[in-house]
Design an enzyme around this catalytic site. Structure first.
Site, PDB file in Angstrom:
ATOM      1  N   ASN A  76       3.514 -36.407  33.643  1.00 39.94           N
ATOM      2  CA  ASN A  76       4.113 -35.126  33.873  1.00 39.94           C
ATOM      3  C   ASN A  76       2.751 -34.499  34.660  1.00 39.94           C
ATOM      4  O   ASN A  76       3.357 -33.329  35.590  1.00 39.94           O
ATOM      5  CB  ASN A  76       4.438 -33.377  33.364  1.00 39.94           C
ATOM      6  N   ASN A 105      -6.727 -37.099  29.799  1.00 32.02           N
ATOM      7  CA  ASN A 105      -5.542 -35.664  28.976  1.00 32.02           C
ATOM      8  C   ASN A 105      -4.703 -36.421  29.229  1.00 32.02           C
ATOM      9  O   ASN A 105      -4.416 -36.725  30.136  1.00 32.02           O
ATOM     10  CB  ASN A 105      -5.333 -34.509  29.820  1.00 32.02           C
TER      11      ASN A 105
HETATM   12  C1  DQA Z   1      -1.215 -31.323  27.645  1.00 32.07           C
HETATM   13  C2  DQA Z   1      -0.676 -31.092  26.167  1.00 32.07           C
HETATM   14  C3  DQA Z   1       0.848 -31.601  26.066  1.00 32.07           C
HETATM   15  O1  DQA Z   1       1.533 -31.336  25.034  1.00 32.07           O
HETATM   16  C4  DQA Z   1       1.851 -31.970  27.017  1.00 32.07           C
HETATM   17  O2  DQA Z   1       2.621 -33.296  27.023  1.00 32.07           O
HETATM   18  C5  DQA Z   1       1.250 -32.060  28.358  1.00 32.07           C
HETATM   19  C6  DQA Z   1      -0.091 -31.192  28.208  1.00 32.07           C
HETATM   20  C7  DQA Z   1      -1.853 -30.035  27.925  1.00 32.07           C
HETATM   21  O3  DQA Z   1      -3.052 -30.459  28.742  1.00 32.07           O
HETATM   22  O4  DQA Z   1      -1.964 -29.254  27.624  1.00 32.07           O
HETATM   23  O5  DQA Z   1       1.895 -33.014  29.398  1.00 32.07           O
HETATM   24  O6  DQA Z   1      -2.162 -32.625  27.257  1.00 32.07           O
END
Ligand code: DQA
Length: 145
Positions: free
Chosen positions: A11, A73
């Site tokens: 995402n 990430n």
């Molecule tokens: C994230 C935090 C996660 O909990 C979330 O599912 C994401 C983005 C962040 O960069 O803040 O997709 O990794």
């Protein structure tokens, strides 16, 4: 010549339009430009994103083979992917570098985000500073390598 792998999980390809109140209004191309501008002479930024757990794991294996430091990430995989954890672990146990980053501060959000199965095997964790989290990770890599 060092290549820093900047790996982004599910995402995060939607950054810019996805929940801008949480993740900001800038997209991955803007992040790449920020990192390239900050990278020291002789450092290449190789930024990638996938929604696919297997592809992300293969990229971590690639880092194990090349020795490239990783800024990771893991997005939602952070909270439940033992397969990704094992991949990160095989890099860090072999003295490789994997810095876990988050744009938001997961600890200030829903309960399920408070658990990271990655942090225990990462070199370090930086969260809550927006895109600056990645820049801080790049600084850490520069000082370590
Ligand atoms: C994230 C935090 C996660 O909990 C979330 O599912 C994401 C983005 C962040 O960069 O803040 O997709 O990794």
């Amino acid at each position: 010549m060092t290549t820093v792998l900047v790996l982004n999980g599910p995402n995060l390809g939607r950054l810019g339009s996805r929940e801008p109140d949480v993740y900001g209004a800038q997209d991955l191309d803007a992040l790449r430009a920020l990192l390239e501008a900050a990278a020291p002479e002789g450092t290449t930024i190789d930024l990638r994103q996938t929604d696919d757990e297997s592809e992300l794991i293969h990229w971590i294996h690639e880092a194990a083979d090349t020795g490239s430091p990783v800024i990771l990430n893991p997005a939602a995989f952070t909270h439940y992917s033992y397969a990704l954890r094992d991949a990160v672990s095989l890099v860090t146990k072999a003295e490789g570098t994997v810095i876990e980053v988050h744009i938001s501060n997961p600890h200030a959000r829903e309960q399920f985000r408070h658990t990271s199965v990655i942090s225990g095997v990462a070199t370090g964790v930086i969260a809550g500073f927006g895109f600056e989290s990645y820049l801080l990770a790049l600084t850490a890599i520069r000082r370590m390598h």
